[in-house]
Enzyme design. Structure first.
Site, mmCIF file in Angstrom:
data_model
loop_
_atom_site.group_PDB
_atom_site.id
_atom_site.type_symbol
_atom_site.label_atom_id
_atom_site.label_comp_id
_atom_site.label_asym_id
_atom_site.label_seq_id
_atom_site.Cartn_x
_atom_site.Cartn_y
_atom_site.Cartn_z
ATOM 1 N N ILE A 256 -21.590 -11.040 -4.911
ATOM 2 C CA ILE A 256 -21.936 -12.171 -5.788
ATOM 3 C C ILE A 256 -22.542 -11.667 -7.102
ATOM 4 O O ILE A 256 -23.330 -12.358 -7.727
ATOM 5 C CB ILE A 256 -22.864 -13.207 -5.101
ATOM 6 C CG1 ILE A 256 -24.145 -12.554 -4.578
ATOM 7 C CG2 ILE A 256 -22.127 -13.959 -3.990
ATOM 8 C CD1 ILE A 256 -25.235 -13.567 -4.209
ATOM 9 N N GLY A 259 -19.662 -10.408 -13.247
ATOM 10 C CA GLY A 259 -19.088 -9.245 -13.928
ATOM 11 C C GLY A 259 -17.847 -9.619 -14.707
ATOM 12 O O GLY A 259 -17.468 -10.796 -14.802
ATOM 13 N N CYS A 266 -6.068 -3.651 -4.911
ATOM 14 C CA CYS A 266 -5.981 -4.550 -3.757
ATOM 15 C C CYS A 266 -6.217 -6.027 -4.094
ATOM 16 O O CYS A 266 -5.299 -6.838 -3.939
ATOM 17 C CB CYS A 266 -6.949 -4.106 -2.673
ATOM 18 S SG CYS A 266 -6.455 -2.521 -1.957
ATOM 19 N N ARG A 334 -6.113 1.062 -11.582
ATOM 20 C CA ARG A 334 -5.113 -0.011 -11.457
ATOM 21 C C ARG A 334 -5.800 -1.376 -11.640
ATOM 22 O O ARG A 334 -6.807 -1.653 -11.007
ATOM 23 C CB ARG A 334 -4.422 0.070 -10.088
ATOM 24 C CG ARG A 334 -3.494 1.288 -9.984
ATOM 25 C CD ARG A 334 -2.854 1.411 -8.627
ATOM 26 N NE ARG A 334 -3.730 2.004 -7.634
ATOM 27 C CZ ARG A 334 -3.348 2.322 -6.392
ATOM 28 N NH1 ARG A 334 -2.107 2.111 -6.009
ATOM 29 N NH2 ARG A 334 -4.199 2.864 -5.543
HETATM 30 N N1 LIG Z 1 -6.393 1.652 -1.985
HETATM 31 C C1 LIG Z 1 -7.145 0.913 -1.175
HETATM 32 O O1 LIG Z 1 -8.372 0.812 -1.332
HETATM 33 C C2 LIG Z 1 -6.536 0.188 -0.024
HETATM 34 C C3 LIG Z 1 -7.369 -0.342 0.983
HETATM 35 C C4 LIG Z 1 -6.787 -1.015 2.045
HETATM 36 C C5 LIG Z 1 -5.415 -1.202 2.088
HETATM 37 N N2 LIG Z 1 -4.622 -0.698 1.091
HETATM 38 C C6 LIG Z 1 -3.191 -0.886 1.192
HETATM 39 O O2 LIG Z 1 -2.610 0.329 1.661
HETATM 40 C C7 LIG Z 1 -1.320 0.537 1.062
HETATM 41 C C8 LIG Z 1 -1.316 1.855 0.322
HETATM 42 O O3 LIG Z 1 -2.249 1.780 -0.744
HETATM 43 P P1 LIG Z 1 -2.729 3.077 -1.539
HETATM 44 O O4 LIG Z 1 -3.774 2.635 -2.486
HETATM 45 O O5 LIG Z 1 -3.014 4.175 -0.581
HETATM 46 O O6 LIG Z 1 -1.366 3.417 -2.337
HETATM 47 P P2 LIG Z 1 -1.046 4.689 -3.226
HETATM 48 O O7 LIG Z 1 -0.198 4.206 -4.325
HETATM 49 O O8 LIG Z 1 -2.302 5.443 -3.536
HETATM 50 O O9 LIG Z 1 -0.187 5.604 -2.243
HETATM 51 C C9 LIG Z 1 1.069 5.282 -1.763
HETATM 52 C C10 LIG Z 1 1.865 6.575 -1.603
HETATM 53 O O10 LIG Z 1 3.083 6.299 -0.919
HETATM 54 C C11 LIG Z 1 4.058 7.202 -1.412
HETATM 55 N N3 LIG Z 1 5.402 6.743 -1.033
HETATM 56 C C12 LIG Z 1 6.119 5.699 -1.513
HETATM 57 N N4 LIG Z 1 7.310 5.616 -0.876
HETATM 58 C C13 LIG Z 1 7.343 6.608 0.031
HETATM 59 C C14 LIG Z 1 8.299 7.042 0.997
HETATM 60 N N5 LIG Z 1 9.468 6.431 1.146
HETATM 61 N N6 LIG Z 1 7.995 8.112 1.763
HETATM 62 C C15 LIG Z 1 6.823 8.757 1.619
HETATM 63 N N7 LIG Z 1 5.888 8.399 0.713
HETATM 64 C C16 LIG Z 1 6.136 7.344 -0.065
HETATM 65 C C17 LIG Z 1 3.779 7.235 -2.911
HETATM 66 O O11 LIG Z 1 4.349 8.372 -3.531
HETATM 67 C C18 LIG Z 1 2.255 7.235 -2.923
HETATM 68 O O12 LIG Z 1 1.724 8.547 -2.962
HETATM 69 C C19 LIG Z 1 -1.097 -0.679 0.157
HETATM 70 O O13 LIG Z 1 -0.386 -1.652 0.892
HETATM 71 C C20 LIG Z 1 -2.491 -1.169 -0.119
HETATM 72 O O14 LIG Z 1 -2.541 -2.552 -0.400
HETATM 73 C C21 LIG Z 1 -5.149 -0.002 0.051
#
Ligand SMILES: NC(=O)c1ccc[n+]([C@@H]2O[C@H](COP(=O)([O-])OP(=O)(O)OC[C@H]3O[C@@H](n4cnc5c(N)ncnc54)[C@H](O)[C@@H]3O)[C@@H](O)[C@H]2O)c1
Length: 443
Positions: A256, A259, A266, A334
């Site tokens: 809360i 900002g 996400c 991002r």
């Molecule tokens: N970043 C967070 O804080 C967070 C938290 C919870 C959930 N998520 C979810 O987790 C998922 C991943 O998020 P992230 O932030 O780690 O993404 P990211 O972009 O950091 O990493 C994804 C990776 O997947 C790779 N990739 C894509 N296609 C591929 C394939 N066919 N084979 C192998 N590698 C492949 C990419 O090169 C990349 O390095 C998303 O759905 C996101 O919403 C993210």
């Protein structure tokens, strides 16, 4: 247990490293060859506190391996975690092309029973699509292989990802398979030594839980930002209001803080995807629409304050910006509010000198080249250098070294003693007492 994690980003690398730390044999796969080559040399593609030592130690002791293809023999295992990105498509829906591409690859490789775990954030119904994609590939090969698809959404926070993964509040597991349930329980047991925090539910329930969680947190932020903007118009101190309502245990102090809007990989995309899901099901998501609209507008509030103070045409003005990452503790930019502000300032003719403790390599890599080439944006290596001879200071990310800086020094090096505080880090009365002009969120 032998595990394969596909997608070695924030979620995949942390998941792989933490499972390896618990004694499992883990292979992390990514199609980005540079990322994998770097990891083999101990170079991490992301900034995440505590992650480097876990990755490097487990790579050295052989429990953590890296490769670029599921077809590599290293990748063979009984459990496949899908942790690739699910970015927003043009209509706001989660783009499932990466998840489904991985599902197809799994279908092309497997010969014995496997458990496929969706860790990526995916809309309700995706596990069925993953299942169909694998099934389709098996059919093409003319083979029958048993497999389960489980939903296991990830709740880690960037900036505290290792800590969150090692000590989760809860682990949500969606499955209707007894075999998968047993395997998941075994896999997560080392993280549950203190007490059981596994929540088993249906696959679709688990998929929805992740979106509902992020949407709730985004709602708290947008709600508070709306209250802050109203407080400003009424001459009310929003920080007093924040503490006044946070002390109610039904509300709590988390999420809360007023900002300059939420960013990151996400909340923005997950709120948009949930709105899309609602619309696709002929349901008008009135609350979610408002959360999203408030956030889009909130990202412009600080720029509006700057242009009210300096004019709509900012040619000839230079601003000192502290913070580029979407929040402290990460290099992730991002959807960062700082990028929205930078765009608006540069488009209005201003120049910006910026500093961030960890996100500058990402800024150099991802921000438009023209900003650097035309002198719109200059990144500096030291926080006070960013303020030297600028017309005002702007704070966008509440990194610890920004929380209690040397205000006397700031006053000396700024052309005008003006601070725009996008995260309400500073006490306006104290700063005004020191002769600063202060403008925050809702005050
Ligand atoms: N970043 C967070 O804080 C967070 C938290 C919870 C959930 N998520 C979810 O987790 C998922 C991943 O998020 P992230 O932030 O780690 O993404 P990211 O972009 O950091 O990493 C994804 C990776 O997947 C790779 N990739 C894509 N296609 C591929 C394939 N066919 N084979 C192998 N590698 C492949 C990419 O090169 C990349 O390095 C998303 O759905 C996101 O919403 C993210």
């Amino acid at each position: 247990m032998k595990l394969t994690i596909i997608g070695t980003g924030y979620v995949g690398l942390v998941t792989g490293a933490c499972f390896a730390e618990m004694g499992n044999s883990v292979t992390c796969i990514d199609i980005d060859k540079n990322k994998i080559e770097g990891l083999k040399k101990g170079i991490l593609p992301i900034h995440e506190p505590g992650l480097e030592s876990v990755v490097v130690n487990n790579y050295k002791n052989g429990r953590l391996k890296f490769c670029t293809s599921l077809k590599d023999p290293l990748a063979e295992s009984k459990v496949y975690f899908i942790a690739v990105g699910t970015p927003p498509g043009e209509d706001g829906s989660a783009d499932l092309q990466y998840v489904l591409a991985v599902a197809r690859e799994i279908g092309q490789c497997i010969n014995d029973y496997v458990m496929v775990v969706d860790k990526s954030t995916v809309p309700v119904g995706t596990a069925d699509k993953v299942k169909a994609a694998i099934q389709d590939e098996l059919k093409k090969r003319g083979v029958k292989v048993a497999f389960d698809v489980v939903s296991n959404p990830e709740f880690l926070k960037e900036g505290a990802a290792v800590e969150d993964f090692m000590r989760p509040d809860r682990v949500v597991i969606g499955t209707d398979s007894e075999a998968a349930r047993r395997l998941m329980r075994e896999l997560y047991a080392p993280f549950m030594r203190n007490h059981d925090r596994l929540l088993f539910m249906g696959v679709r329930d688990a998929e929805m839980t992740k979106y509902a969680g992020n949407a709730m947190l985004a709602t708290k932020i947008s709600f508070m930002n709306e209250i802050a903007n109203l407080c400003e118009r009424l001459g009310v101190d929003v920080e007093n209001v924040r503490q006044g309502i946070g002390s109610d245990s039904r509300i709590g102090y988390s999420f809360i803080y007023p900002g300059a809007g939420y960013g990151g990989s996400c909340f923005p995309k997950d709120v948009k995807a949930l709105i899309r899901t609602a619309k696709d099901n002929n349901y008008e998501p009135k609350v979610l629409n408002a959360v999203e609209a408030r956030n889009e507008a909130q990202k412009h509030v600080l720029f509006e304050k700057v242009s009210r103070r300096f004019g709509a045409n900012l040619k000839g003005f230079t601003f000192g910006l502290w913070g580029l990452a979407f929040k402290p503790g990460t290099d992730d930019m991002r959807e960062a509010s700082a990028v929205v502000l930078l765009t608006a300032l540069i488009e209005a003719g201003a120049k910006v000198k910026a500093y961030d403790p960890v996100a500058m390599p990402v800024a150099k890599r991802d921000l438009p080249r023209t900003w650097f080439d035309n002198g719109g944006l200059k990144l500096v290596d030291e926080q006070y250098d960013a303020l030297e001879a600028t017309d005002a200071m702007i704070l966008m990310t509440e990194w610890k070294p920004f929380r209690h800086p040397d205000f006397e020094r700031i006053k000396k090096i700024l052309k005008n003693p003006i601070i725009f505080d996008g995260r309400n880090q500073y006490d306006p009365a104290m700063l005004r007492g020191h002769g600063f002009e202060y403008s925050g969120i809702g005050r």
